[in-house]
Design a protein around this motif. Structure first.
Motif, PDB file in Angstrom:
ATOM      1  N   UNK A  37       0.759  -1.339  -0.435  1.00  0.00           N
ATOM      2  CA  UNK A  37      -0.238  -0.288   0.462  1.00  0.00           C
ATOM      3  C   UNK A  37       0.618   1.276  -0.314  1.00  0.00           C
ATOM      4  N   UNK A  38       0.978   1.880  -1.066  1.00  0.00           N
ATOM      5  CA  UNK A  38       2.084   2.668  -0.883  1.00  0.00           C
ATOM      6  C   UNK A  38       3.118   1.687  -1.031  1.00  0.00           C
ATOM      7  N   UNK A  39       4.250   3.084   0.009  1.00  0.00           N
ATOM      8  CA  UNK A  39       5.632   2.420   0.536  1.00  0.00           C
ATOM      9  C   UNK A  39       5.552   1.844   2.080  1.00  0.00           C
ATOM     10  N   UNK A  40       4.110   1.160   2.249  1.00  0.00           N
ATOM     11  CA  UNK A  40       3.570   0.587   3.462  1.00  0.00           C
ATOM     12  C   UNK A  40       2.905  -0.654   2.813  1.00  0.00           C
ATOM     13  N   UNK A  41       1.969  -1.254   3.850  1.00  0.00           N
ATOM     14  CA  UNK A  41       1.439  -2.540   3.610  1.00  0.00           C
ATOM     15  C   UNK A  41      -0.417  -2.145   3.874  1.00  0.00           C
ATOM     16  N   UNK A  42      -0.972  -2.496   3.686  1.00  0.00           N
ATOM     17  CA  UNK A  42      -2.647  -2.706   3.843  1.00  0.00           C
ATOM     18  C   UNK A  42      -2.813  -3.594   4.000  1.00  0.00           C
ATOM     19  N   UNK A  43      -3.194  -3.817   5.674  1.00  0.00           N
ATOM     20  CA  UNK A  43      -3.008  -5.310   6.511  1.00  0.00           C
ATOM     21  C   UNK A  43      -4.494  -4.993   6.772  1.00  0.00           C
ATOM     22  N   UNK A  44      -5.228  -6.102   6.941  1.00  0.00           N
ATOM     23  CA  UNK A  44      -6.350  -6.316   7.756  1.00  0.00           C
ATOM     24  C   UNK A  44      -6.820  -7.283   8.777  1.00  0.00           C
ATOM     25  N   UNK A  45      -7.333  -7.235   9.409  1.00  0.00           N
ATOM     26  CA  UNK A  45      -6.705  -8.723  10.885  1.00  0.00           C
ATOM     27  C   UNK A  45      -8.744  -9.017  11.420  1.00  0.00           C
ATOM     28  N   UNK A  46      -8.984  -9.864  11.527  1.00  0.00           N
ATOM     29  CA  UNK A  46     -10.371 -10.561  11.427  1.00  0.00           C
ATOM     30  C   UNK A  46     -10.298 -11.350  12.645  1.00  0.00           C
ATOM     31  N   UNK A  47     -11.456 -10.308  13.907  1.00  0.00           N
ATOM     32  CA  UNK A  47     -11.595 -11.401  15.226  1.00  0.00           C
ATOM     33  C   UNK A  47     -12.045 -12.908  14.674  1.00  0.00           C
TER      34      UNK A  47
END
Length: 123
Positions: A37-47
């Motif tokens: 995600x650009x210079x970083x990351x797109x991180x999703x976490x789910x319960x």
């Protein structure tokens, strides 16, 4: 009637990997998305029981750190708050407020490794 639900809540973090480690290792969440995600990351976490995901986005270093006593960003629910509290403490989660019975129900507050505070209630 219109049907609406919450799919994601964005949580700005200083260290994405530390946030992933907290949410997966201590809270038992699952990483559902981890991509550039650009210079970083797109991180999703789910319960563990599904529902809305947390998006762990890298905060801008110029932004102020979370202030002590800030409002709780997200309300989590458990079937048994006392048992859930005990399990989370055993995993290393720090609670600011232990489970207490209030006139409106059970309540506790925990924080992540970034200093964000979250409310834990009982269904």
């Amino acid at each position: 009637m219109m049907a609406l639900s919450i799919s994601q809540v964005t949580l700005y973090v200083g260290d994405q990997q530390r946030a992933v480690d907290f949410w997966t290792g201590k809270m038992g969440f699952t990483v559902t998305t981890d991509m550039p995600y650009g210079d970083d990351r797109w991180i999703e976490v789910q319960p563990p029981d599904g529902g809305a995901r947390l998006v762990l986005i890298k905060a801008d270093p110029a932004w102020p750190a979370p202030a002590t006593g800030m409002p709780h960003y997200v309300l989590f629910q458990a079937d048994d708050i006392v048992r859930t509290h005990q399990e989370l403490v055993a995993r290393g989660v720090e609670f600011v407020t232990e489970p207490q019975h209030q006139p409106w129900g059970w309540s506790a507050v925990f924080k992540d490794e970034e200093g964000h505070q979250f409310h834990l209630g009982q269904r």
